[in-house]
Every structure is written in structure tokens, then in C-alpha cells.
Design a protein around this motif. Sequence first.
Motif, mmCIF file in Angstrom:
data_model
loop_
_atom_site.group_PDB
_atom_site.id
_atom_site.type_symbol
_atom_site.label_atom_id
_atom_site.label_comp_id
_atom_site.label_asym_id
_atom_site.label_seq_id
_atom_site.Cartn_x
_atom_site.Cartn_y
_atom_site.Cartn_z
ATOM 1 N N TYR A 89 0.941 -1.275 -0.088
ATOM 2 C CA TYR A 89 -0.039 -0.079 0.079
ATOM 3 C C TYR A 89 0.799 1.290 0.030
ATOM 4 N N LYS A 90 0.428 2.338 -0.579
ATOM 5 C CA LYS A 90 1.047 3.488 -0.570
ATOM 6 C C LYS A 90 0.141 4.856 -0.570
ATOM 7 N N PHE A 91 0.627 5.795 0.076
ATOM 8 C CA PHE A 91 0.062 6.895 0.098
ATOM 9 C C PHE A 91 0.875 8.176 -0.496
ATOM 10 N N ARG A 92 0.390 9.128 -0.723
ATOM 11 C CA ARG A 92 0.896 10.453 -1.544
ATOM 12 C C ARG A 92 0.220 11.570 -0.635
ATOM 13 N N GLY A 93 1.099 12.497 -0.271
ATOM 14 C CA GLY A 93 0.599 13.658 0.218
ATOM 15 C C GLY A 93 -0.202 13.714 1.743
#
Length: 149
Positions: A89-93
Motif C-alpha cells: 500500500y502507498k500514500f501520497r501527500g
Amino acid sequence: MQTFTPKRSAYTRIGAILAVVLLSLAGTATAANATCTPVGTWTGYVTRTDGDHPTKLQFKANGKVFVTNEQNTTTQGTWWVTGVNKFHYKFRGEKVYDENGAYFAYVDFDQDAVQSGPNNFTSSGPSTFFLADGTNLGTSNITFTMTRV
């Protein structure tokens, strides 16, 4: 009275045994994937260089994930399966606020997760911090330790 029993070739018997084995293995793999999915709500903590911080993750079946940090900020990201009991999983910002509540930075992070049963997972990966103007402050490794709610 004598019962007629047709003779089966060795190939027929081997084929029948192989079919039973393959069907049982397919059922096992499906059951393992069904019980170890991250879909749902999780609580735990993220460990950064400055210590442990409470966090909440909510994984949706459509590949979306939401993180709510200790400042009660929620950010949307994405997730996908990478193997049996494994996902990414990944998140940006993800926004970060100072002690006065002013937005001053954001973080991007990627996590490789291993689910150790239906109700626990740990993950780790790089996290890059940026000032609000986009200035890169550096990258460090963070980990999540989570339990299903």
C-alpha cells in the motif's frame, strides 16, 4: 453371483489421484487468501525515527486505503495483493500539522505488508518527508504494526 469390476489402467488411477490432490490444494489456497485479506479497519501504530505514533487504516475491497493519523487527518491511498498473505500500500501527500495546527509538511510512503493471520499485519518501507512548498526533507524507513478492529 459374481460382481463385475472393470480394470482401470495405472494412468487412470494416477490421473484420478492427481485430480483429487490438485482440487484440495486449490481449495486450500483459496481459503488462505479469503481469510487473510486486509479489507477492513485496523488500528495500531507507525514507528518513525521519533518513536511510535497511533494510527488507523481502513482497506476497501476496491483497492483504496485510508490512513488517519494522530492529528486526525485522513488521506486516501491505494493497495494491492502481492502474494499469499502479502500486500503493498502507498500514500501520497499525507498532511502534517505543527503543534498549533498549521499545515507545514506532507509525507509520501510505500509499505510492503505481511499478514500473520486474519487479524494482524506488519509492514515496512520508505517514507519521504516534504515541506509544504515541496522541499524534500529526506527519506527514512517506517513500520506499521496493526490489529484488525
